[in-house]
Design a protein around this motif. Structure first.
Motif, PDB file in Angstrom:
ATOM      1  N   HIS A  77       0.822  -1.081   0.132  1.00  0.00           N
ATOM      2  CA  HIS A  77       0.059  -0.073  -0.154  1.00  0.00           C
ATOM      3  C   HIS A  77       0.667   1.193   0.267  1.00  0.00           C
ATOM      4  CE1 HIS A  77      -4.097   1.845   0.667  1.00  0.00           C
ATOM      5  NE2 HIS A  77      -3.264   2.713   1.368  1.00  0.00           N
ATOM      6  N   ILE A  78       0.466   2.391  -0.812  1.00  0.00           N
ATOM      7  CA  ILE A  78       1.007   3.572  -0.533  1.00  0.00           C
ATOM      8  C   ILE A  78      -0.284   4.385  -0.133  1.00  0.00           C
ATOM      9  CG2 ILE A  78       2.078   5.727  -1.922  1.00  0.00           C
ATOM     10  CD1 ILE A  78       3.059   3.597  -4.015  1.00  0.00           C
ATOM     11  N   SER A  79       0.366   5.245   1.239  1.00  0.00           N
ATOM     12  CA  SER A  79      -0.709   6.177   1.581  1.00  0.00           C
ATOM     13  C   SER A  79      -0.308   7.506   1.227  1.00  0.00           C
ATOM     14  CB  SER A  79      -0.767   5.942   3.196  1.00  0.00           C
ATOM     15  OG  SER A  79      -1.337   7.005   3.891  1.00  0.00           O
ATOM     16  N   LEU A  80      -1.276   8.394   0.754  1.00  0.00           N
ATOM     17  CA  LEU A  80      -0.962   9.697   0.444  1.00  0.00           C
ATOM     18  C   LEU A  80      -1.606  10.771   1.447  1.00  0.00           C
ATOM     19  CD1 LEU A  80       0.283  11.848  -1.721  1.00  0.00           C
ATOM     20  CD2 LEU A  80      -1.777  11.684  -3.002  1.00  0.00           C
ATOM     21  N   MET A  81      -0.838  11.785   2.060  1.00  0.00           N
ATOM     22  CA  MET A  81      -1.416  12.671   2.852  1.00  0.00           C
ATOM     23  C   MET A  81      -1.801  13.825   2.182  1.00  0.00           C
ATOM     24  SD  MET A  81      -2.314  13.044   5.868  1.00  0.00           S
ATOM     25  CE  MET A  81      -1.519  11.533   6.541  1.00  0.00           C
ATOM     26  N   GLN A  82      -3.054  14.383   2.087  1.00  0.00           N
ATOM     27  CA  GLN A  82      -3.514  15.440   1.270  1.00  0.00           C
ATOM     28  C   GLN A  82      -3.969  16.473   2.200  1.00  0.00           C
ATOM     29  OE1 GLN A  82      -6.356  13.575  -1.604  1.00  0.00           O
ATOM     30  NE2 GLN A  82      -4.867  13.743  -3.027  1.00  0.00           N
ATOM     31  N   GLY A  83      -5.274  17.013   2.054  1.00  0.00           N
ATOM     32  CA  GLY A  83      -5.941  17.926   2.810  1.00  0.00           C
ATOM     33  C   GLY A  83      -6.795  18.522   1.929  1.00  0.00           C
ATOM     34  N   TYR A  84      -7.621  19.660   2.612  1.00  0.00           N
ATOM     35  CA  TYR A  84      -8.673  20.288   2.093  1.00  0.00           C
ATOM     36  C   TYR A  84      -8.383  21.114   0.985  1.00  0.00           C
ATOM     37  CZ  TYR A  84     -11.378  18.545   6.180  1.00  0.00           C
ATOM     38  OH  TYR A  84     -11.884  17.957   7.002  1.00  0.00           O
ATOM     39  N   LYS A  85      -7.119  21.333   0.403  1.00  0.00           N
ATOM     40  CA  LYS A  85      -7.050  21.912  -0.718  1.00  0.00           C
ATOM     41  C   LYS A  85      -7.305  21.237  -2.044  1.00  0.00           C
ATOM     42  CE  LYS A  85      -2.386  23.809   0.803  1.00  0.00           C
ATOM     43  NZ  LYS A  85      -2.215  23.346   1.885  1.00  0.00           N
ATOM     44  N   VAL A  86      -7.482  19.771  -1.909  1.00  0.00           N
ATOM     45  CA  VAL A  86      -8.227  19.181  -3.151  1.00  0.00           C
ATOM     46  C   VAL A  86      -9.585  20.018  -2.972  1.00  0.00           C
ATOM     47  CG1 VAL A  86      -9.284  16.957  -3.548  1.00  0.00           C
ATOM     48  CG2 VAL A  86      -7.091  17.098  -2.440  1.00  0.00           C
ATOM     49  N   TYR A  87     -10.077  20.415  -2.040  1.00  0.00           N
ATOM     50  CA  TYR A  87     -11.527  21.045  -2.468  1.00  0.00           C
ATOM     51  C   TYR A  87     -11.547  22.556  -2.788  1.00  0.00           C
ATOM     52  CZ  TYR A  87     -12.683  16.529  -0.025  1.00  0.00           C
ATOM     53  OH  TYR A  87     -12.594  15.445   0.222  1.00  0.00           O
ATOM     54  N   GLY A  88     -10.261  23.035  -2.942  1.00  0.00           N
ATOM     55  CA  GLY A  88     -10.238  24.518  -3.044  1.00  0.00           C
ATOM     56  C   GLY A  88     -10.089  25.401  -1.650  1.00  0.00           C
ATOM     57  N   ALA A  89     -10.200  24.698  -0.472  1.00  0.00           N
ATOM     58  CA  ALA A  89     -10.327  25.471   0.728  1.00  0.00           C
ATOM     59  C   ALA A  89      -9.289  26.601   0.776  1.00  0.00           C
ATOM     60  CB  ALA A  89     -10.155  24.282   1.865  1.00  0.00           C
ATOM     61  N   HIS A  90      -8.192  26.375   0.250  1.00  0.00           N
ATOM     62  CA  HIS A  90      -7.193  27.664   0.466  1.00  0.00           C
ATOM     63  C   HIS A  90      -7.313  28.593  -0.529  1.00  0.00           C
ATOM     64  CE1 HIS A  90      -6.275  25.224  -2.935  1.00  0.00           C
ATOM     65  NE2 HIS A  90      -5.138  25.805  -3.321  1.00  0.00           N
ATOM     66  N   LEU A  91      -8.290  28.552  -1.493  1.00  0.00           N
ATOM     67  CA  LEU A  91      -8.493  29.401  -2.435  1.00  0.00           C
ATOM     68  C   LEU A  91      -9.849  30.755  -1.848  1.00  0.00           C
ATOM     69  CD1 LEU A  91      -8.523  27.241  -5.691  1.00  0.00           C
ATOM     70  CD2 LEU A  91      -6.764  28.780  -4.647  1.00  0.00           C
ATOM     71  N   GLY A  92     -10.575  30.065  -1.083  1.00  0.00           N
ATOM     72  CA  GLY A  92     -11.572  30.945  -0.576  1.00  0.00           C
ATOM     73  C   GLY A  92     -12.951  30.084  -0.099  1.00  0.00           C
ATOM     74  N   PRO A  93     -13.933  30.626  -0.133  1.00  0.00           N
ATOM     75  CA  PRO A  93     -15.178  29.931   0.251  1.00  0.00           C
ATOM     76  C   PRO A  93     -15.476  28.689  -0.655  1.00  0.00           C
ATOM     77  CG  PRO A  93     -15.611  32.119   0.454  1.00  0.00           C
ATOM     78  CD  PRO A  93     -14.303  32.051  -0.161  1.00  0.00           C
TER      79      PRO A  93
END
Length: 348
Positions: free
Chosen positions: A107-123
């Motif tokens: 298995h390869i586990s990748l740590m991501q975050g809410y940037k996938v949803y554009g959370a860093h860009l705004g609402p």
């Protein structure tokens, strides 16, 4: 026995993964970082420059025993676009070095975050779900996942993508440690005899937000990497509760035995830049560990988090439905982390 390769072993996420796996009897652990580390029973460190494919290949090409890769490494850059190349390259270099020799790779586990949803860009849409539509690139988390999805085709190993909110932990020298930002900010404010003011945007004080305890995150990451229901899936991982700063901030002030005052928007990166000498005197006055001021807190990250004048949370029910049922009380998490920082003599 399983062998975990933890990429980014000295960060707040990687260090808690090591702590979690060290408490289990059936794991050997190999930690990768530029700084290396102290070897212990069933744990060894390798110092490697993951941006250098030759150095990565030279240092990792004999690690045939690896069964699980936990990728938590991160390289900061001045812009989102500049982050893509180095962060993708490090993952590619690790997989290129390990996959050909680790014949039992599971298995390869990748740590991501809410940037996938554009959370860093705004609402963004809340609660964010793993099935939400993508957004305009660049975004290295997305590119990393696409790489693993393509690389996994026809292979026996699987991948998972873990998406925490802001992570709460005590690792030092980490660019994204909110608990330490708050603790150092509060300690300096108290020493100056001023109240603990919320330094973020006015609109951020009353919005809904969530965080992810580093211990819970480690537990969930290993769960997804070892259970069949985690194979080739992405999971939002959070504490399971929500809070607003306007309710939690006075409680944090009370923990530090401080008064509060109305929020006042500050650039922590600016106003805390000249506090190194003051912090040195605090360390001496309270017999603290002599950690370098620059390694203690990332004020830019604090400014980033406290600027979210929009709701910031995701739906964590997919992991719960799949079998991961751990929750954490966020208020207690912050107080526990502050107590740990005191016990470690990082703060007074």
């Amino acid at each position: 026995m399983k062998t975990a390769l933890i990429v980014g072993a000295n960060g707040v996420i990687g260090s808690n993964l090591i702590k979690h796996l060290s408490g289990l009897d059936d794991w050997h652990i190999i930690g990768l970082s530029r700084r290396g580390g102290i070897n212990k029973d069933r744990l060894k460190f390798i110092s490697v420059d993951l941006l250098d494919p030759q150095d990565t290949l030279r240092k990792l090409s004999k690690l045939s025993e690896v069964t699980h890769i936990f990728y938590t490494a991160y390289q900061d850059r001045p812009s989102w676009a500049q982050m893509v190349a180095p962060n993708l390259a490090m993952l590619v270099n690790v997989v290129n070095a390990i996959e050909p020799v680790a014949l039992n790779l599971k298995h390869i586990s990748l740590m991501q975050g809410y940037k996938v949803y554009g959370a860093h860009l705004g609402p963004f849409k809340t609660p964010a779900k793993e099935t939400d539509a993508g957004h305009m690139p660049p975004e290295f988390n997305v590119d990393q996942q696409h790489f693993l999805e393509q690389r996994q085709q026809g292979k026996s190993w699987t991948w998972s993508a873990i998406r925490p909110s802001v992570v709460g932990g005590t690792a030092l020298g980490n660019p994204m440690n909110l608990a330490l930002v708050i603790a150092v900010y509060a300690s300096i404010s108290k020493e100056l005899g001023i109240p603990l003011r919320f330094p973020g945007k006015p609109g951020a004080y009353d919005k809904l937000i969530e965080v992810t305890d580093a211990g819970l995150l480690a537990d969930a990451t290993v769960w997804a990497a070892t259970q069949p229901q985690g194979a080739n899936q992405a999971f939002n991982i959070n504490n399971g509760d929500l809070f607003r700063w306007n309710e939690l901030w006075p409680k944090i002030a009370a923990f530090f035995e401080m008064e509060t005052a109305p929020p006042l928007q500050l650039s922590l990166q600016t106003v805390m830049a000249d506090k190194a000498d003051l912090w040195s005197s605090i360390q001496e006055k309270y017999s603290l560990q002599r950690h370098d001021y620059a390694d203690l807190s990332s004020w830019a990250f604090g400014d980033f988090v406290f600027s979210w004048d929009y709701d910031f949370f995701a739906d964590g029910s997919k992991a719960r439905r799949a079998g991961f049922h751990r929750y954490e009380d966020t208020e207690e998490m912050f107080f526990r982390l502050f107590r740990e920082l005191r016990q470690q003599k990082v703060i007074p």
